[in-house]
Design a protein around this motif. Structure first.
Motif, PDB file in Angstrom:
ATOM      1  N   PHE A 132     -14.351  -4.513   9.716  1.00  0.00           N
ATOM      2  CA  PHE A 132     -14.232  -5.017   8.431  1.00  0.00           C
ATOM      3  C   PHE A 132     -13.201  -4.608   7.630  1.00  0.00           C
ATOM      4  CE2 PHE A 132     -18.668  -4.931   9.757  1.00  0.00           C
ATOM      5  CZ  PHE A 132     -18.911  -6.213  10.243  1.00  0.00           C
ATOM      6  N   LEU A 133     -12.531  -5.453   6.912  1.00  0.00           N
ATOM      7  CA  LEU A 133     -11.438  -5.008   5.980  1.00  0.00           C
ATOM      8  C   LEU A 133     -11.469  -5.974   4.569  1.00  0.00           C
ATOM      9  CD1 LEU A 133      -9.367  -2.814   5.126  1.00  0.00           C
ATOM     10  CD2 LEU A 133      -7.732  -4.627   6.193  1.00  0.00           C
ATOM     11  N   GLU A 134     -12.095  -5.546   3.458  1.00  0.00           N
ATOM     12  CA  GLU A 134     -12.308  -6.663   2.589  1.00  0.00           C
ATOM     13  C   GLU A 134     -11.172  -6.612   1.390  1.00  0.00           C
ATOM     14  OE1 GLU A 134     -17.006  -7.439   3.223  1.00  0.00           O
ATOM     15  OE2 GLU A 134     -16.698  -6.181   1.515  1.00  0.00           O
ATOM     16  N   GLY A 135     -10.176  -7.303   2.019  1.00  0.00           N
ATOM     17  CA  GLY A 135      -9.413  -7.685   1.075  1.00  0.00           C
ATOM     18  C   GLY A 135      -8.554  -6.512   0.030  1.00  0.00           C
ATOM     19  N   THR A 136      -8.518  -6.957  -1.301  1.00  0.00           N
ATOM     20  CA  THR A 136      -8.041  -6.144  -2.420  1.00  0.00           C
ATOM     21  C   THR A 136      -9.222  -5.708  -3.134  1.00  0.00           C
ATOM     22  OG1 THR A 136      -7.777  -7.939  -3.710  1.00  0.00           O
ATOM     23  CG2 THR A 136      -5.902  -7.015  -2.672  1.00  0.00           C
ATOM     24  N   GLY A 137     -10.589  -5.503  -2.363  1.00  0.00           N
ATOM     25  CA  GLY A 137     -11.636  -4.837  -2.655  1.00  0.00           C
ATOM     26  C   GLY A 137     -11.573  -3.070  -1.848  1.00  0.00           C
ATOM     27  N   SER A 138     -11.043  -3.659  -0.537  1.00  0.00           N
ATOM     28  CA  SER A 138     -11.206  -2.330   0.121  1.00  0.00           C
ATOM     29  C   SER A 138      -9.688  -1.657  -0.002  1.00  0.00           C
ATOM     30  CB  SER A 138     -11.148  -2.762   1.595  1.00  0.00           C
ATOM     31  OG  SER A 138     -12.666  -3.118   1.845  1.00  0.00           O
ATOM     32  N   MET A 139      -8.543  -2.439  -0.398  1.00  0.00           N
ATOM     33  CA  MET A 139      -7.280  -1.891  -0.517  1.00  0.00           C
ATOM     34  C   MET A 139      -6.702  -1.971  -1.787  1.00  0.00           C
ATOM     35  SD  MET A 139      -5.774  -3.593   2.848  1.00  0.00           S
ATOM     36  CE  MET A 139      -5.792  -5.310   2.242  1.00  0.00           C
ATOM     37  N   ILE A 140      -6.127  -1.025  -2.331  1.00  0.00           N
ATOM     38  CA  ILE A 140      -5.478  -1.335  -3.611  1.00  0.00           C
ATOM     39  C   ILE A 140      -3.944  -1.306  -3.348  1.00  0.00           C
ATOM     40  CG2 ILE A 140      -4.752  -0.045  -5.921  1.00  0.00           C
ATOM     41  CD1 ILE A 140      -7.889  -0.686  -5.337  1.00  0.00           C
ATOM     42  N   LEU A 141      -3.293  -2.456  -3.603  1.00  0.00           N
ATOM     43  CA  LEU A 141      -1.712  -2.648  -3.151  1.00  0.00           C
ATOM     44  C   LEU A 141      -0.796  -2.399  -4.405  1.00  0.00           C
ATOM     45  CD1 LEU A 141      -2.241  -6.097  -1.337  1.00  0.00           C
ATOM     46  CD2 LEU A 141      -2.572  -3.795  -0.492  1.00  0.00           C
ATOM     47  N   ASP A 142      -0.078  -1.386  -4.000  1.00  0.00           N
ATOM     48  CA  ASP A 142       1.146  -1.099  -4.796  1.00  0.00           C
ATOM     49  C   ASP A 142       2.321  -1.919  -4.292  1.00  0.00           C
ATOM     50  OD1 ASP A 142       3.459  -0.251  -6.016  1.00  0.00           O
ATOM     51  OD2 ASP A 142       2.929   1.809  -6.199  1.00  0.00           O
ATOM     52  N   ARG A 143       2.470  -3.229  -4.543  1.00  0.00           N
ATOM     53  CA  ARG A 143       3.172  -4.239  -4.098  1.00  0.00           C
ATOM     54  C   ARG A 143       4.767  -3.699  -4.358  1.00  0.00           C
ATOM     55  NH1 ARG A 143       0.458  -9.409  -3.400  1.00  0.00           N
ATOM     56  NH2 ARG A 143      -1.708  -8.916  -3.885  1.00  0.00           N
ATOM     57  N   VAL A 144       5.179  -3.170  -5.588  1.00  0.00           N
ATOM     58  CA  VAL A 144       6.354  -2.576  -5.801  1.00  0.00           C
ATOM     59  C   VAL A 144       6.980  -1.635  -4.796  1.00  0.00           C
ATOM     60  CG1 VAL A 144       8.144  -1.624  -7.619  1.00  0.00           C
ATOM     61  CG2 VAL A 144       6.302  -3.569  -8.205  1.00  0.00           C
ATOM     62  N   ASN A 145       6.219  -0.627  -4.785  1.00  0.00           N
ATOM     63  CA  ASN A 145       6.416   0.486  -3.812  1.00  0.00           C
ATOM     64  C   ASN A 145       6.221   0.267  -2.454  1.00  0.00           C
ATOM     65  OD1 ASN A 145       7.753   2.254  -5.967  1.00  0.00           O
ATOM     66  ND2 ASN A 145       5.697   2.073  -6.801  1.00  0.00           N
ATOM     67  N   GLN A 146       5.394  -0.718  -2.152  1.00  0.00           N
ATOM     68  CA  GLN A 146       4.863  -1.261  -0.715  1.00  0.00           C
ATOM     69  C   GLN A 146       4.164  -0.158  -0.072  1.00  0.00           C
ATOM     70  OE1 GLN A 146       8.878  -3.027   0.441  1.00  0.00           O
ATOM     71  NE2 GLN A 146       7.607  -4.214   1.524  1.00  0.00           N
ATOM     72  N   LYS A 147       3.154   0.364  -0.816  1.00  0.00           N
ATOM     73  CA  LYS A 147       2.018   1.328  -0.583  1.00  0.00           C
ATOM     74  C   LYS A 147       0.781   0.485  -0.825  1.00  0.00           C
ATOM     75  CE  LYS A 147       4.460   5.557  -1.570  1.00  0.00           C
ATOM     76  NZ  LYS A 147       4.583   6.665  -2.366  1.00  0.00           N
ATOM     77  N   ALA A 148      -0.371   0.919   0.288  1.00  0.00           N
ATOM     78  CA  ALA A 148      -1.580   0.400   0.135  1.00  0.00           C
ATOM     79  C   ALA A 148      -2.602   1.412   0.251  1.00  0.00           C
ATOM     80  CB  ALA A 148      -1.686  -0.456   1.357  1.00  0.00           C
ATOM     81  N   TYR A 149      -3.281   1.805  -0.631  1.00  0.00           N
ATOM     82  CA  TYR A 149      -4.424   2.994  -0.903  1.00  0.00           C
ATOM     83  C   TYR A 149      -5.580   2.326  -0.303  1.00  0.00           C
ATOM     84  CZ  TYR A 149      -1.086   5.280  -3.917  1.00  0.00           C
ATOM     85  OH  TYR A 149       0.077   5.806  -4.410  1.00  0.00           O
ATOM     86  N   CYS A 150      -6.684   2.975   0.705  1.00  0.00           N
ATOM     87  CA  CYS A 150      -7.615   2.684   1.248  1.00  0.00           C
ATOM     88  C   CYS A 150      -8.783   3.747   1.219  1.00  0.00           C
ATOM     89  CB  CYS A 150      -7.498   1.908   2.493  1.00  0.00           C
ATOM     90  SG  CYS A 150      -8.890   1.248   3.157  1.00  0.00           S
ATOM     91  N   ALA A 151      -9.654   3.523   0.785  1.00  0.00           N
ATOM     92  CA  ALA A 151     -10.878   4.630   1.029  1.00  0.00           C
ATOM     93  C   ALA A 151     -11.820   3.936   2.201  1.00  0.00           C
ATOM     94  CB  ALA A 151     -11.694   4.895  -0.302  1.00  0.00           C
ATOM     95  N   ILE A 152     -11.861   4.756   3.199  1.00  0.00           N
ATOM     96  CA  ILE A 152     -12.496   4.190   4.496  1.00  0.00           C
ATOM     97  C   ILE A 152     -14.008   4.160   4.215  1.00  0.00           C
ATOM     98  CG2 ILE A 152     -12.891   4.803   6.849  1.00  0.00           C
ATOM     99  CD1 ILE A 152     -10.001   3.983   6.047  1.00  0.00           C
ATOM    100  N   SER A 153     -14.403   3.128   4.613  1.00  0.00           N
ATOM    101  CA  SER A 153     -15.991   2.774   4.195  1.00  0.00           C
ATOM    102  C   SER A 153     -16.402   1.965   5.206  1.00  0.00           C
ATOM    103  CB  SER A 153     -16.294   2.317   3.051  1.00  0.00           C
ATOM    104  OG  SER A 153     -16.109   0.788   2.841  1.00  0.00           O
ATOM    105  N   PRO A 154     -17.712   1.501   5.507  1.00  0.00           N
ATOM    106  CA  PRO A 154     -18.215   0.364   6.323  1.00  0.00           C
ATOM    107  C   PRO A 154     -17.395  -0.723   6.144  1.00  0.00           C
ATOM    108  CG  PRO A 154     -20.059   1.716   5.461  1.00  0.00           C
ATOM    109  CD  PRO A 154     -18.858   2.041   4.685  1.00  0.00           C
ATOM    110  N   ARG A 155     -16.988  -1.086   5.072  1.00  0.00           N
ATOM    111  CA  ARG A 155     -16.179  -2.188   4.788  1.00  0.00           C
ATOM    112  C   ARG A 155     -14.440  -2.096   4.900  1.00  0.00           C
ATOM    113  NH1 ARG A 155     -19.311  -5.297   0.045  1.00  0.00           N
ATOM    114  NH2 ARG A 155     -21.412  -4.314   0.014  1.00  0.00           N
ATOM    115  N   ALA A 156     -14.175  -0.931   5.257  1.00  0.00           N
ATOM    116  CA  ALA A 156     -12.644  -0.802   5.191  1.00  0.00           C
ATOM    117  C   ALA A 156     -12.438  -0.027   6.658  1.00  0.00           C
ATOM    118  CB  ALA A 156     -12.321   0.017   3.972  1.00  0.00           C
ATOM    119  N   ASP A 157     -11.866  -0.674   7.855  1.00  0.00           N
ATOM    120  CA  ASP A 157     -11.764   0.055   9.015  1.00  0.00           C
ATOM    121  C   ASP A 157     -10.455   0.511   9.041  1.00  0.00           C
ATOM    122  OD1 ASP A 157     -12.501   0.085  11.927  1.00  0.00           O
ATOM    123  OD2 ASP A 157     -10.407  -0.624  12.004  1.00  0.00           O
TER     124      ASP A 157
END
Length: 308
Positions: A132-157
């Motif tokens: 699972f990877l639940e969208g911008t719940g699972s990921m925080i998108l820095d669209r300008v600097n093109q980075k994505a932050y993700c805390a791994i969990s049962p809903r973020a593989d």
């Protein structure tokens, strides 16, 4: 590239209640036995939309379908994200009853509103493998600097997150974030509960990142992109003070959107740091937060699609 938008997709609830399928790892949810749960949630939703519209944020509001039995449909940012290149991503959802929230007819509505859709990138087959990877719940998108932050969990593989980053050309920033539940440290179900990324600042619960090495790495990325770091405590996170979204209203004015509970949980210093950059817009979401275990940010799916 833009970090914030003035247009949101929002889903008006018709059968809102506590979702027993998500409560297994969402420790923010509580079960309220009250016949008025859905009515109160609809009132909170409508008042929230009115506040957004009142400052010039455009909301495209669609109605849920009662027969689908989708109690969490009010949180569309978990199943879809919209991007400036005209691409849409569809995400695999942990709870089987949340998978029916992916209603592709909503996209026809966006096209009616003048948005251009080039391609749909569909990750939902991962559900067959319990990934699972639940969208911008699972990921925080820095669209300008093109980075994505993700805390791994049962809903973020982790592997699927890296695949998303390769497809959409983001640099992955991976860490673990925990909360105290019954004396134990357990993974926070969604990254957007403990972190919010705005144009010039980040609100983040650093206390939830137990590893000093991982915490240092997250801070390194934020600081090299010149984000002012506004730290919140774990207690404030439990008041949904990490679940915020910066949006743009009339006259290019910026707002940090949050619930009344999150706003009340901030201290004067934190409020003044935020207000250096933008105004705060808060709305009462008590029933939605208590039963749904999500807050203001979860209710807003940002639309970055180009106009046709």
């Amino acid at each position: 590239m833009k970090q914030i938008t003035d247009t949101l997709l929002m889903v008006r609830p018709v059968g809102f209640r506590m979702n027993e399928q998500t409560a297994v790892n969402n420790y923010f949810q509580e079960d309220i036995q009250n016949a008025d749960v859905n009515r109160q949630a609809r009132k909170e939703f409508d008042d929230f939309v009115d506040k957004l519209n009142g400052v010039g944020v455009q909301t495209i509001v669609v109605d849920d379908v009662l027969e689908d039995n989708t109690p969490d449909s009010i949180f569309p940012n978990n199943w879809v994200s919209f991007h400036e290149d005209g691409n849409i991503a569809l995400y695999p959802m942990f709870a089987p009853n949340r998978r029916k929230e992916r209603r592709l007819e909503y996209f026809a509505r966006l096209e009616e509103e003048g948005f251009k859709i080039n391609n749909i990138v569909d990750y939902t087959s991962a559900e067959e493998d319990d990934i699972f990877l639940e969208g911008t719940g699972s990921m925080i998108l820095d669209r300008v600097n093109q980075k994505a932050y993700c805390a791994i969990s049962p809903r973020a593989d982790e592997e699927l997150f890296i695949e998303f980053c390769e497809d959409f050309e983001f640099t992955p920033v991976i860490f673990n974030a925990n909360q105290s539940v019954g004396g134990k440290r357990k993974p926070i179900y969604h990254t957007n509960v403990m972190m919010c990324l705005a144009e010039e600042f980040a609100v983040i619960c650093l206390d939830s990142i137990d590893s000093a090495k991982e915490r240092k790495n997250v801070l390194k990325h934020l600081k090299e992109d010149r984000k002012e770091v506004i730290a919140i405590s774990e207690a404030q996170m439990h008041e949904f003070a990490g679940n915020m979204l910066q949006v743009q209203g009339d006259f290019n004015k910026k707002y940090l959107v949050m619930s009344a509970r999150a706003h009340a949980g901030l201290n004067e210093s934190q409020i003044s740091k935020i207000q250096k950059h933008c105004e705060i817009l808060s709305s009462e979401l008590h029933m939605i937060e208590t039963c749904g275990g999500g807050s203001a940010r979860c209710m807003m799916a940002e639309i970055f699609l180009p106009k046709a």
